[in-house]
Design an enzyme around this catalytic site. Structure first.
Site, short mmCIF file in Angstrom:
data_model
loop_
_atom_site.label_atom_id
_atom_site.label_comp_id
_atom_site.label_asym_id
_atom_site.label_seq_id
_atom_site.Cartn_x
_atom_site.Cartn_y
_atom_site.Cartn_z
CE LYS A 70 -7.51 -2.50 -8.64
NZ LYS A 70 -7.10 -3.82 -8.25
CE LYS A 85 -6.76 -1.05 -1.59
NZ LYS A 85 -6.38 -2.42 -1.46
CE LYS A 113 -3.48 -9.34 -3.22
NZ LYS A 113 -4.68 -8.94 -3.97
P1 ATP Z 1 -4.71 -5.15 -5.74
O1 ATP Z 1 -3.55 -4.24 -5.43
O2 ATP Z 1 -4.41 -6.20 -6.75
O3 ATP Z 1 -5.97 -4.40 -6.03
P2 ATP Z 1 -5.21 -5.50 -2.94
O4 ATP Z 1 -3.94 -5.54 -2.16
O5 ATP Z 1 -6.00 -4.24 -2.88
O6 ATP Z 1 -4.96 -5.96 -4.42
P3 ATP Z 1 -7.39 -7.42 -2.77
O7 ATP Z 1 -7.18 -8.78 -3.23
O8 ATP Z 1 -8.14 -6.50 -3.66
O9 ATP Z 1 -6.02 -6.72 -2.37
O10 ATP Z 1 -8.10 -7.45 -1.35
C1 ATP Z 1 -8.21 -8.56 -0.50
C2 ATP Z 1 -8.78 -8.12 0.82
O11 ATP Z 1 -7.83 -7.35 1.54
C3 ATP Z 1 -10.01 -7.23 0.69
O12 ATP Z 1 -10.93 -7.56 1.73
C4 ATP Z 1 -9.49 -5.86 0.89
O13 ATP Z 1 -10.46 -4.98 1.37
C5 ATP Z 1 -8.39 -6.11 1.91
N1 ATP Z 1 -7.34 -5.10 1.83
C6 ATP Z 1 -6.54 -4.87 0.77
N2 ATP Z 1 -5.66 -3.90 1.04
C7 ATP Z 1 -5.92 -3.50 2.32
C8 ATP Z 1 -5.36 -2.53 3.17
N3 ATP Z 1 -4.34 -1.77 2.77
N4 ATP Z 1 -5.86 -2.39 4.43
C9 ATP Z 1 -6.89 -3.15 4.84
N5 ATP Z 1 -7.47 -4.10 4.08
C10 ATP Z 1 -7.00 -4.28 2.84
#
Ligand code: ATP
Ligand code: LTN
Length: 334
Positions: free
Chosen positions: A117, A199, A202
């Site tokens: 980040k 990965k 969002k």
């Molecule tokens: P950001 O992009 O804002 O970092 P994010 O999409 O990575 O957000 P988080 O809110 O950080 O999402 O994660 C929420 C949950 O979803 C966590 O348990 C994280 O491990 C899971 N998660 C996020 N992205 C994935 C993915 N691509 N595959 C599996 N699990 C995921």
């Protein structure tokens, strides 16, 4: 969730930092629904964590409500489980301060999410981004959680949470439960549709992800355009064929068909067929969730009341731990 039940405690959180993706659903929310009945659960909308990256206030507010409604629309029961906003329970920030004093700069500097980040937001490497894992440890330890279901990207944060809990307990025995992560292998990491070595996130560009609220035609279009490879072979091999393997993983998890059966059945067929089947299972999964979501969002008073009541339930539990911590540390309590 009541004082007298004996079920183990489950805690997890998702940031309202964008629209919830299929990666969030498969990696976390779906597992919450599978585990809910065996645990006393808390599912938090971790809005304070989202502030580590600049947010537009109006968008943050709307994403917060969206996430609350999606938790419920996915099947979680807000009368049993505690579904609430992190910022409504001030004890999270209070315990985070205490735990900051039990966490070393060196261990925070090693966190890969911090490094990623910092690279992504090089104009805003704030102290909150650095101490993010301490607030996460506070979230979990505040409720004496036994189990924390997350995606693979959060494994390191769970490890530091355990280290902090053990370090604290070594000085003040018996204060915290040391939590276990729950990271099922098959659902641990859903990849980006446009860059399948990364990965799905969002906060990434729209084409790279499926949002839980995408309309069927949008889901079909995004999956049709998903990046694959040029060898034309349907085989599960995440290392060498990340795009195809990601589609197979999504299809297998959502349809319930085992990876072996799926690859045998689809072998020799084109990627078009794989993309089409994946799109249809995603659409079929999302349709009932979206219908419930619309109904919930039409009743803002219900949503507000539910979040308020659940924050009170969370506060009751959080206060019990915080009082114990303050007392053990010698903070004078009249
Ligand atoms: P950001 O992009 O804002 O970092 P994010 O999409 O990575 O957000 P988080 O809110 O950080 O999402 O994660 C929420 C949950 O979803 C966590 O348990 C994280 O491990 C899971 N998660 C996020 N992205 C994935 C993915 N691509 N595959 C599996 N699990 C995921
Ligand atoms: N750090 C997590 C979100 C999160 C969380 C938590 C997950 C904050 N607090 C407590 C589990 C338990 C993320 O970025 N995915």
């Amino acid at each position: 969730m009541s004082d007298t039940t004996r079920k183990p405690v489950l805690f997890s959180g998702i940031q309202p930092s964008g629209h919830i993706t299929l990666g969030n659903f498969i990696g976390s929310m779906r597992n919450f629904t599978l585990l809910e009945k065996d645990y006393d659960c808390l599912f938090s909308i971790v809005d304070l964590h989202a502030l580590t990256v600049r947010q537009n206030p109006a968008v943050l507010r709307s994403n917060t409500l969206e996430l609350a409604a999606l938790y419920i629309a996915c099947g979680l029961n807000p009368e049993e489980s505690i579904i609430y906003c992190q910022s409504h329970v001030p004890q999270h920030a209070e315990l985070a301060w205490i735990l900051n004093c039990f966490t070393y700069m060196g261990e925070l500097g090693r966190m890969t999410q911090f490094k990623d980040k910092s690279r992504k937001h090089s104009d805003n490497i704030n102290a909150g981004l650095f101490t993010y894992p301490v607030l996460m440890a506070a979230d979990i330890l505040l409720y004496q959680a036994n189990l924390v279901p997350v995606g693979a990207d959060q494994k390191q944060h769970l490890e530091i949470t355990r280290d902090i809990a053990q370090r604290f307990n070594a000085l003040h025995p018996g204060v915290f439960v040391v939590p276990e992560p729950h990271i099922p292998k098959e659902t641990a990491k859903i990849m980006s549709l446009t860059e399948p070595e990364k990965k799905m996130s969002k906060s990434d560009p729209e084409d790279s992800l499926v949002s839980m609220l995408d309309k069927p035609e949008v889901v079909r279009r995004k999956l049709r355009r998903a990046v694959t490879d040029s060898d034309g072979e349907i085989r599960f091999d995440p290392e060498n064929k990340p795009g195809v393997s990601n589609l197979l993983a999504i299809l297998s998890v959502l349809s319930g068909e085992s990876m072996d059966a799926l690859t045998t059945r689809l072998s020799g067929q084109g990627y078009g067929k794989l993309k089409e089947e994946t799109a249809e299972v995603v659409v079929a999964t999302l349709e009932p969730i979206q219908a419930r979501y619309q109904a919930l969002m039409a009743d803002k008073a219900y949503m507000a009341d539910t979040l308020k009541r659940n924050a009170e339930r969370a506060q009751y539990l959080a206060l019990r731990t915080l009082r114990k911590v303050y007392k053990k540390l010698g903070l004078y309590q009249p």
